[in-house]
Design a protein around this motif. Structure first.
Motif, PDB file in Angstrom:
ATOM      1  N   ILE A   1      92.752 129.421  -5.817  1.00 40.98           N
ATOM      2  CA  ILE A   1      91.323 129.147  -5.975  1.00 40.98           C
ATOM      3  C   ILE A   1      90.625 129.600  -4.699  1.00 40.98           C
ATOM      4  CG2 ILE A   1      91.545 126.769  -5.112  1.00 40.98           C
ATOM      5  CD1 ILE A   1      89.346 125.955  -7.112  1.00 40.98           C
ATOM      6  N   HIS A   2      89.392 130.054  -4.800  1.00 41.55           N
ATOM      7  CA  HIS A   2      88.722 130.551  -3.594  1.00 41.55           C
ATOM      8  C   HIS A   2      88.254 129.408  -2.692  1.00 41.55           C
ATOM      9  CE1 HIS A   2      86.493 133.143  -0.931  1.00 41.55           C
ATOM     10  NE2 HIS A   2      85.390 132.423  -1.126  1.00 41.55           N
ATOM     11  N   HIS A   3      87.497 128.460  -3.221  1.00 39.53           N
ATOM     12  CA  HIS A   3      86.954 127.375  -2.412  1.00 39.53           C
ATOM     13  C   HIS A   3      88.036 126.321  -2.146  1.00 39.53           C
ATOM     14  CE1 HIS A   3      83.293 129.179  -4.079  1.00 39.53           C
ATOM     15  NE2 HIS A   3      82.622 128.590  -3.113  1.00 39.53           N
ATOM     16  N   PRO A   4      88.094 125.766  -0.939  1.00 44.70           N
ATOM     17  CA  PRO A   4      89.106 124.734  -0.660  1.00 44.70           C
ATOM     18  C   PRO A   4      88.847 123.477  -1.484  1.00 44.70           C
ATOM     19  CG  PRO A   4      87.562 124.925   1.172  1.00 44.70           C
ATOM     20  CD  PRO A   4      87.264 126.064   0.248  1.00 44.70           C
ATOM     21  N   PRO A   5      89.849 122.998  -2.219  1.00 49.47           N
ATOM     22  CA  PRO A   5      89.659 121.816  -3.064  1.00 49.47           C
ATOM     23  C   PRO A   5      89.937 120.511  -2.303  1.00 49.47           C
ATOM     24  CG  PRO A   5      91.812 122.745  -3.481  1.00 49.47           C
ATOM     25  CD  PRO A   5      91.176 123.616  -2.432  1.00 49.47           C
ATOM     26  N   VAL A   6      89.447 120.441  -1.077  1.00 48.85           N
ATOM     27  CA  VAL A   6      89.701 119.307  -0.191  1.00 48.85           C
ATOM     28  C   VAL A   6      88.377 118.842   0.400  1.00 48.85           C
ATOM     29  CG1 VAL A   6      90.877 118.548   1.918  1.00 48.85           C
ATOM     30  CG2 VAL A   6      91.998 120.189   0.389  1.00 48.85           C
ATOM     31  N   ARG A   7      88.119 117.557   0.337  1.00 49.96           N
ATOM     32  CA  ARG A   7      86.858 117.037   0.864  1.00 49.96           C
ATOM     33  C   ARG A   7      86.774 117.270   2.371  1.00 49.96           C
ATOM     34  NH1 ARG A   7      84.389 114.379  -3.159  1.00 49.96           N
ATOM     35  NH2 ARG A   7      85.687 113.429  -4.795  1.00 49.96           N
ATOM     36  N   GLY A   8      85.623 117.767   2.817  1.00 48.09           N
ATOM     37  CA  GLY A   8      85.407 118.005   4.232  1.00 48.09           C
ATOM     38  C   GLY A   8      85.942 119.319   4.748  1.00 48.09           C
ATOM     39  N   ALA A   9      86.652 120.082   3.917  1.00 52.04           N
ATOM     40  CA  ALA A   9      87.226 121.345   4.381  1.00 52.04           C
ATOM     41  C   ALA A   9      86.171 122.427   4.542  1.00 52.04           C
ATOM     42  CB  ALA A   9      88.309 121.813   3.421  1.00 52.04           C
TER      43      ALA A   9
ATOM     44  N   LYS B   1      81.678 123.130   4.715  1.00 54.95           N
ATOM     45  CA  LYS B   1      80.380 122.488   4.892  1.00 54.95           C
ATOM     46  C   LYS B   1      79.736 122.199   3.536  1.00 54.95           C
ATOM     47  CE  LYS B   1      79.515 124.607   9.399  1.00 54.95           C
ATOM     48  NZ  LYS B   1      78.633 125.493  10.199  1.00 54.95           N
ATOM     49  N   TRP B   2      78.787 121.269   3.545  1.00 52.29           N
ATOM     50  CA  TRP B   2      78.181 120.787   2.301  1.00 52.29           C
ATOM     51  C   TRP B   2      77.664 121.925   1.443  1.00 52.29           C
ATOM     52  CZ3 TRP B   2      73.408 120.962  -0.036  1.00 52.29           C
ATOM     53  CH2 TRP B   2      73.221 120.083  -1.100  1.00 52.29           C
ATOM     54  N   HIS B   3      76.998 122.902   2.057  1.00 52.73           N
ATOM     55  CA  HIS B   3      76.392 123.979   1.280  1.00 52.73           C
ATOM     56  C   HIS B   3      77.407 125.060   0.887  1.00 52.73           C
ATOM     57  CE1 HIS B   3      76.358 125.548   5.368  1.00 52.73           C
ATOM     58  NE2 HIS B   3      76.148 126.760   4.889  1.00 52.73           N
ATOM     59  N   LYS B   4      78.673 124.854   1.278  1.00 46.94           N
ATOM     60  CA  LYS B   4      79.727 125.794   0.906  1.00 46.94           C
ATOM     61  C   LYS B   4      80.881 125.113   0.161  1.00 46.94           C
ATOM     62  CE  LYS B   4      78.983 128.957   4.801  1.00 46.94           C
ATOM     63  NZ  LYS B   4      79.621 129.682   5.932  1.00 46.94           N
ATOM     64  N   ARG B   5      80.661 123.872  -0.256  1.00 42.95           N
ATOM     65  CA  ARG B   5      81.741 123.063  -0.807  1.00 42.95           C
ATOM     66  C   ARG B   5      82.087 123.465  -2.241  1.00 42.95           C
ATOM     67  NH1 ARG B   5      77.080 120.794  -2.164  1.00 42.95           N
ATOM     68  NH2 ARG B   5      76.922 119.422  -3.978  1.00 42.95           N
ATOM     69  N   LEU B   6      83.188 122.949  -2.713  1.00 43.36           N
ATOM     70  CA  LEU B   6      83.557 123.063  -4.120  1.00 43.36           C
ATOM     71  C   LEU B   6      83.005 121.863  -4.869  1.00 43.36           C
ATOM     72  CD1 LEU B   6      85.273 124.446  -6.387  1.00 43.36           C
ATOM     73  CD2 LEU B   6      87.118 122.880  -5.739  1.00 43.36           C
ATOM     74  N   ARG B   7      82.214 122.107  -5.891  1.00 47.07           N
ATOM     75  CA  ARG B   7      81.744 121.034  -6.761  1.00 47.07           C
ATOM     76  C   ARG B   7      82.787 120.830  -7.847  1.00 47.07           C
ATOM     77  NH1 ARG B   7      75.637 123.180  -7.730  1.00 47.07           N
ATOM     78  NH2 ARG B   7      76.858 124.964  -8.450  1.00 47.07           N
ATOM     79  N   GLY B   8      83.344 119.648  -7.872  1.00 52.55           N
ATOM     80  CA  GLY B   8      84.460 119.358  -8.767  1.00 52.55           C
ATOM     81  C   GLY B   8      85.729 119.074  -8.009  1.00 52.55           C
ATOM     82  N   ILE B   9      85.621 118.746  -6.713  1.00 45.21           N
ATOM     83  CA  ILE B   9      86.800 118.428  -5.902  1.00 45.21           C
ATOM     84  C   ILE B   9      87.550 117.236  -6.487  1.00 45.21           C
ATOM     85  CG2 ILE B   9      87.457 117.348  -3.711  1.00 45.21           C
ATOM     86  CD1 ILE B   9      85.769 119.337  -2.256  1.00 45.21           C
ATOM     87  N   GLY B  10      86.824 116.210  -6.884  1.00 47.78           N
ATOM     88  CA  GLY B  10      87.480 115.044  -7.479  1.00 47.78           C
ATOM     89  C   GLY B  10      88.239 115.406  -8.734  1.00 47.78           C
ATOM     90  N   ARG B  11      87.662 116.270  -9.549  1.00 49.61           N
ATOM     91  CA  ARG B  11      88.309 116.729 -10.784  1.00 49.61           C
ATOM     92  C   ARG B  11      89.594 117.495 -10.459  1.00 49.61           C
ATOM     93  NH1 ARG B  11      84.048 119.052 -12.829  1.00 49.61           N
ATOM     94  NH2 ARG B  11      83.429 117.124 -13.867  1.00 49.61           N
ATOM     95  N   PHE B  12      89.547 118.334  -9.436  1.00 44.47           N
ATOM     96  CA  PHE B  12      90.735 119.077  -9.029  1.00 44.47           C
ATOM     97  C   PHE B  12      91.829 118.115  -8.573  1.00 44.47           C
ATOM     98  CE2 PHE B  12      93.540 121.571  -6.432  1.00 44.47           C
ATOM     99  CZ  PHE B  12      93.514 122.852  -6.985  1.00 44.47           C
ATOM    100  N   GLY B  13      91.454 117.114  -7.774  1.00 42.23           N
ATOM    101  CA  GLY B  13      92.434 116.136  -7.309  1.00 42.23           C
ATOM    102  C   GLY B  13      93.066 115.362  -8.448  1.00 42.23           C
ATOM    103  N   ARG B  14      92.273 114.971  -9.424  1.00 37.85           N
ATOM    104  CA  ARG B  14      92.815 114.251 -10.579  1.00 37.85           C
ATOM    105  C   ARG B  14      93.764 115.142 -11.382  1.00 37.85           C
ATOM    106  NH1 ARG B  14      87.455 112.432 -10.488  1.00 37.85           N
ATOM    107  NH2 ARG B  14      86.790 113.868 -12.119  1.00 37.85           N
ATOM    108  N   MET B  15      93.448 116.419 -11.478  1.00 39.66           N
ATOM    109  CA  MET B  15      94.327 117.357 -12.176  1.00 39.66           C
ATOM    110  C   MET B  15      95.693 117.412 -11.502  1.00 39.66           C
ATOM    111  SD  MET B  15      93.862 121.486 -12.650  1.00 39.66           S
ATOM    112  CE  MET B  15      94.270 121.784 -10.912  1.00 39.66           C
ATOM    113  N   LEU B  16      95.705 117.494 -10.167  1.00 39.87           N
ATOM    114  CA  LEU B  16      96.985 117.542  -9.454  1.00 39.87           C
ATOM    115  C   LEU B  16      97.770 116.241  -9.621  1.00 39.87           C
ATOM    116  CD1 LEU B  16      96.525 119.360  -6.027  1.00 39.87           C
ATOM    117  CD2 LEU B  16      97.332 120.276  -8.196  1.00 39.87           C
ATOM    118  N   LYS B  17      97.073 115.109  -9.553  1.00 37.44           N
ATOM    119  CA  LYS B  17      97.755 113.822  -9.713  1.00 37.44           C
ATOM    120  C   LYS B  17      98.409 113.705 -11.087  1.00 37.44           C
ATOM    121  CE  LYS B  17      94.924 111.032  -6.565  1.00 37.44           C
ATOM    122  NZ  LYS B  17      93.967 109.896  -6.477  1.00 37.44           N
TER     123      LYS B  17
END
Length: 301
Positions: free
Chosen positions: A186-194, A196-212
């Motif tokens: 994936i291009h954008h880091p799926p980690v909170r804080g990795a 900046k806000w204006h460059k973040r991945l929207r759906g980080i929580g969804r990605f984390g739940r998928m891995l879990k």
């Protein structure tokens, strides 16, 4: 053993000549940024030297996590296609797009058409979405996720939505059932804080739940131009999430010089051994040196 190389954020240059019509969009901000900053950092034969060093390591496959271009003009997209054709057999390289590849509305569709051989799944029907993609190479399943989308000026966010998450989860289950080592790109880091806000991945929580729920053995990303290693909770343990510097970035500047990742994958389902080597540009010369090596993932515990 299967050796996987990882590069990202080539930002192939120089910029082509552009008409006023092409600049009358978000591209004007990117054009100014290129002239003031990026062109001074992405210079010389850095990328060519990196690719030569990477090929000496004889990887079985190369993962490219997006941002081949800068402003996603038609000329840039076509030039990137030629670059891919010259340096990478589609069988031996997998690509996911980045935000610069989708810089303005319509650009991502053109990039998908031009770069399709490096994006598409092993088996793909025309009526199916291009992403998530699924490629099997030896003992490895490579699952490509697209977070790329056109955004407003000064924004470089990505999206990971429910439909892609559900489909990717099914592919992760399929690969686990087949006893494969699962790599998510994936291009954008799926980690909170990795990022900046204006460059973040929207759906980080969804990605984390998928891995879990479904698990994976390795996640690769680009976007930040940083050498990073995070971990996210997976179905069966911690999943390493690895970023890399721009493969075109010369020495100096606020981010690390050009580098690439090498991963040696050994073992079998339930007993994988993953060795990570991070390679970085050695000073201002043409060589690259190893700056980090070690076991990561469940095999390191």
């Amino acid at each position: 053993m299967f050796r996987l190389a990882h590069i990202s954020d080539a930002h192939l240059g120089p910029l082509p000549k552009m008409s006023l019509r092409e600049l009358a969009s978000k591209r004007i901000t990117g054009y100014v940024n290129w002239q003031r900053n990026r062109r001074k950092k992405l210079f010389g034969d850095t990328l060519e030297n990196l690719l030569a060093s990477m090929r000496e390591a004889a990887p079985d496959h190369v993962a490219i996590t997006g941002d081949l271009v800068n402003l996603a003009t038609r000329t840039e997209i076509e030039s990137a296609r030629v670059w891919l054709e010259t340096g990478f057999e589609p069988e031996n390289a997998t690509l996911v797009p980045g935000n610069h590849d989708a810089y303005v509305p319509g650009a991502l569709g053109r990039a998908k058409a031009a770069w399709r051989p490096w994006l598409v799944s092993d088996t793909h029907s025309p009526e199916e979405p291009l992403f998530p993609s699924y490629r099997r190479r030896g003992p490895v399943a490579i699952i490509g996720i697209s977070s790329a989308n056109a955004t407003l000026p000064f924004v470089a966010t990505g999206d990971f939505k429910r439909k892609q998450a559900r489909a990717a989860g099914k592919l992760l289950d399929r690969a686990r059932d087949e006893g494969l080592f699962r790599v998510v790109m994936i291009h954008h880091p799926p980690v909170r804080g990795a990022a900046k806000w204006h460059k973040r991945l929207r759906g980080i929580g969804r990605f984390g739940r998928m891995l879990k729920k479904h698990g994976a053995e390795l996640v690769l990303h680009g976007h930040t131009h940083l050498d990073t290693l995070y971990h996210l909770k997976g179905r069966d343990g911690q999943v390493p999430v690895v970023g890399i510097a721009s493969c075109s970035h010369g020495p100096g500047g606020g981010t690390p010089p050009a580098g690439f990742n090498l991963f040696d994958i050994e073992g079998e389902a339930g007993a994988w051994k993953l060795t990570h080597r991070r390679m970085r540009m050695a000073g201002e010369g043409p060589g690259f040196e190893e700056i980090q090596e070690g076991l990561i993932g469940s095999g390191a515990l």
